[in-house]
Design a protein around this motif. Structure first.
Motif, short mmCIF file in Angstrom:
data_model
loop_
_atom_site.label_atom_id
_atom_site.label_comp_id
_atom_site.label_asym_id
_atom_site.label_seq_id
_atom_site.Cartn_x
_atom_site.Cartn_y
_atom_site.Cartn_z
N VAL A 193 0.84 -1.21 0.00
CA VAL A 193 0.00 0.00 0.00
C VAL A 193 0.87 1.26 0.00
CG1 VAL A 193 -1.74 1.31 1.27
CG2 VAL A 193 -1.91 -1.18 1.14
N VAL A 194 1.91 1.24 0.85
CA VAL A 194 2.80 2.41 0.91
C VAL A 194 3.43 2.65 -0.45
CG1 VAL A 194 4.90 3.36 1.94
CG2 VAL A 194 3.29 2.06 3.36
N GLU A 195 3.82 1.57 -1.12
CA GLU A 195 4.49 1.70 -2.42
C GLU A 195 3.49 1.90 -3.55
OE1 GLU A 195 7.04 -1.72 -2.56
OE2 GLU A 195 8.22 -1.02 -0.84
N GLU A 196 2.24 2.06 -3.15
CA GLU A 196 1.15 2.32 -4.11
C GLU A 196 1.02 1.22 -5.14
OE1 GLU A 196 1.57 6.28 -5.63
OE2 GLU A 196 1.06 7.16 -3.69
N ARG A 197 1.34 0.01 -4.73
CA ARG A 197 1.14 -1.11 -5.65
C ARG A 197 -0.21 -1.76 -5.39
NH1 ARG A 197 6.47 -3.99 -4.21
NH2 ARG A 197 5.75 -5.65 -5.58
N LEU A 198 -0.80 -1.46 -4.24
CA LEU A 198 -2.17 -1.88 -3.93
C LEU A 198 -2.88 -0.67 -3.34
CD1 LEU A 198 -2.32 -5.25 -1.94
CD2 LEU A 198 -2.76 -4.89 -4.36
N SER A 199 -4.17 -0.55 -3.61
CA SER A 199 -4.93 0.47 -2.90
C SER A 199 -5.28 -0.10 -1.52
CB SER A 199 -6.20 0.80 -3.66
OG SER A 199 -7.10 -0.28 -3.58
N ALA A 259 -5.98 -4.02 -0.41
CA ALA A 259 -5.26 -4.69 0.67
C ALA A 259 -6.24 -5.32 1.66
CB ALA A 259 -4.35 -3.69 1.39
N LYS A 260 -7.32 -4.61 1.93
CA LYS A 260 -8.34 -5.16 2.85
C LYS A 260 -8.99 -6.40 2.24
CE LYS A 260 -9.40 -0.88 5.27
NZ LYS A 260 -10.38 0.18 5.50
N ASP A 261 -9.25 -6.34 0.94
CA ASP A 261 -9.84 -7.51 0.27
C ASP A 261 -8.90 -8.70 0.34
OD1 ASP A 261 -12.03 -6.03 -0.29
OD2 ASP A 261 -11.51 -5.60 -2.38
N VAL A 262 -7.63 -8.43 0.07
CA VAL A 262 -6.64 -9.52 0.11
C VAL A 262 -6.62 -10.14 1.50
CG1 VAL A 262 -4.18 -10.07 0.02
CG2 VAL A 262 -5.19 -8.58 -1.72
N TYR A 263 -6.63 -9.27 2.51
CA TYR A 263 -6.60 -9.75 3.89
C TYR A 263 -7.80 -10.66 4.16
CZ TYR A 263 -6.40 -9.79 8.96
OH TYR A 263 -6.34 -10.20 10.27
N ALA A 264 -8.97 -10.22 3.70
CA ALA A 264 -10.18 -11.01 3.92
C ALA A 264 -10.07 -12.38 3.24
CB ALA A 264 -11.40 -10.25 3.40
N VAL A 297 -2.06 -14.61 -2.61
CA VAL A 297 -3.34 -14.08 -3.10
C VAL A 297 -3.11 -12.94 -4.09
CG1 VAL A 297 -5.46 -12.88 -2.41
CG2 VAL A 297 -4.60 -14.80 -1.05
N VAL A 298 -2.15 -12.08 -3.77
CA VAL A 298 -1.85 -10.96 -4.66
C VAL A 298 -1.38 -11.50 -6.02
CG1 VAL A 298 -0.23 -9.06 -5.09
CG2 VAL A 298 -1.35 -9.28 -2.87
N ALA A 299 -0.51 -12.49 -6.00
CA ALA A 299 0.02 -13.04 -7.24
C ALA A 299 -1.10 -13.70 -8.04
CB ALA A 299 1.11 -14.06 -6.94
#
Ligand code: ADP
Ligand code: MG
Ligand code: ZN
Length: 490
Positions: free
Chosen positions: A392-398, A402-407, A419-421
């Motif tokens: 998120v900091v590197e602006e590669r995810l909004s 990130a919240k969706d990925v976490y879920a 999950v990101v990959a």
């Protein structure tokens, strides 16, 4: 409960101390040994033996007193408290009655949106009794005296508590202080932190107390909460019917959530307190107290203030992190991992920590409440969360991604990396690629660019859309915005 009553609660906590040996003999102070393995003539209560005070227990008492702002008395006295029970072979318990080690002091608890002070009445040293064992034995009880003579601090609050929530918060904070100062492990299951609650009701606005009932046998915070609610309701019904509350001791029954009478105060024991003739008064050297003061660790409330400042979060949020040791350990580990990601990514870690803390206080805390500490390990161990926050900091995810990925990780037990990959989520934020797309768009749309520069600001959205299209939707929108603005103002 009818709204017109106010609840009044005072708590008595017995806390076993983390000494190596017992209070008046050199038997080991340890939980879980075979029955009666840790005993000697002193703690078995044989006649003619002499108690010898364990200095370490006094030192721990001083530490607790310092941590809670109590008056530490330079002279305190042990008394004999007499009663008959099979787990007390001497027929009396050595305690402190008239001259306790500590008086005064207090704790701040959460109360609705604000906080309240709960004053401490007194804290004294005493020895624990043994334990009667009934489970799995027919027609008899056995006695285990391993616990006999284990040092305790009894911590008695003033009747300043007004709700079950305040009571639970008081207990959690007290336990935290006991642990932070190394006074006790606060283990409720093993009985090193035991609580009795005194409860009464009075008409709202009244300044006199009603008759109180003492509740015993609540061995978890949840049970304390339940027992207080039940007792409050029971007393309110009595008062509503014009009946009186009987002064008595009641037992909480966790299987029904009710309290049941155990003994009335008319049967109250006369303990025949008198000074213990075999022990001299405890006299403290003030130098010793100052030494302990300088050795105190960071206290929970100090830690709350520090974290709230460091992370820029509200005190009540910092309190959650401090109160729940699982979560604070998790945060510390995640912060360490975030340092690594910051180093690799070439950004200052301070850019990530507020995000990390907020992610923890929202997403992680919610799942932790729902599913317990298991969500803090494995595929969602601390460094995995840092990875997500770094993206998120590197602006590669909004943040929302990130919240969706976490879920998804929570449900599927996979790591954020996987999950990101798999979702091919990682946004294209490399400035080179973005720069190329932006240059292309500027070159391919000269009319729009011209009009925008002449003041038609609405065209900006159109141009952003063109860049997004070129990236196949993978460009980071915030970054596109920033870079495109730069390009258009050149
Ligand atoms: P006891 O002599 O019955 O042990 P104490 O005066 O020693 O009573 O108080 C024991 C505990 O009960 C303390 O924590 C005190 O704050 C609390 N307490 C005293 N009076 C009341 C009351 N009316 N309602 C609720 N709690 C009370
Ligand atoms: Mg009492
Ligand atoms: Zn012993």
């Amino acid at each position: 409960m009818s709204a017109e009553y106010e609840m009044v609660v005072g708590l008595e906590v017995h806390s076993q101390l983390l000494t190596r040996t017992k209070l008046f003999c050199r038997c080991e102070n340890r939980f879980g040994a075979p029955p009666n393995a840790l005993t000697c003539p002193v703690c078995l209560g044989h006649p003619g033996v002499l108690p010898l005070l364990n200095e370490e227990a006094v030192r721990l008492g001083i530490r607790l007193g310092l941590a809670m702002g109590c008056s530490i008395h330079q002279r305190s006295v042990f008394d004999r408290k007499h009663y008959f029970y099979p787990d007390l072979p001497k027929g009396y318990q050595i305690s402190q009655f008239t001259y306790p080690l500590l008086t005064g002091g207090g704790l701040t608890v959460r109360s609705g949106e604000g906080t309240r002070e709960i004053r401490i009445h007194r804290i004294h040293l005493e020895e624990d009794a043994g334990k009667n064992m009934h489970a799995g034995i027919r027609d008899a009880s056995h006695v285990d005296l391993n616990r006999s003579g284990v040092p305790l601090l009894e911590i008695v609050s003033e009747p300043d508590i007004r709700t079950p929530e305040e009571a639970v918060d008081y207990l959690k904070k007290l336990r935290q202080i006991l642990r932070a100062t190394g006074v006790s492990d606060g283990n409720m299951e093993e009985g090193s932190f035991r609580c009795d609650a005194n409860v009464s009701l009075r008409p709202g606005g009244s300044s006199v107390f009603g008759t109180k009932v003492e509740i015993k046998n609540m061995n978890s915070f949840r049970f304390v909460h339940k027992a207080l609610l039940f007792e409050c309701e029971r007393q309110a019904q009595l008062l509503d019917r014009g009946e009186r509350v009987v002064s008595e001791t009641r037992l909480f029954d966790s299987s029904t959530g009710r309290t049941l009478p155990m003994r009335s105060k008319e049967e109250a024991l006369d303990y025949r307190y008198f000074p213990e003739p075999d022990l001299p008064p405890v006299v403290l050297d003030p130098k010793w107290i100052e030494e302990e003061r300088s050795r105190l660790p960071e206290l929970p409330h100090e830690r709350v203030a520090r974290l709230s400042g460091e992370f820029g979060i509200r005190e009540e949020d910092a309190e959650v992190l401090v109160l729940e040791e699982d979560l604070s350990r998790y945060l510390e580990e995640a912060r360490e991992a975030l340092h690594e990601y910051a180093g690799k990514g070439g950004w200052p870690v301070e850019q990530g920590t507020p995000r990390l803390v907020n992610f923890l206080l929202s997403e992680v805390l919610r799942e932790w409440n729902r599913k317990g500490p298991a969500i803090l390990t494995g595929s969602l161990a601390a460094r995995e969360i840092s990875y997500l926050v770094a993206l998120v900091v590197e602006e590669r995810l909004s943040l929302n991604q990130a919240k969706d990925v976490y879920a998804v990780c929570i449900e599927s037990l996979r790591t954020p990396r996987e999950v990101v990959a798999e979702k091919n989520l990682s946004q294209e934020s490399g400035e080179d690629a973005l720069g190329r797309w932006i240059d292309d768009v500027v070159r391919e749309n000269p009319g729009e660019v011209q009009s925008y520069r002449e003041g038609k600001e609405r065209l900006f959205g159109f141009l952003v859309g063109q860049v997004m299209k070129k990236s196949g939707g993978k460009a980071n929108p915030q970054k596109v915005n920033r870079l495109l603005k730069e390009a258009l103002s050149r």
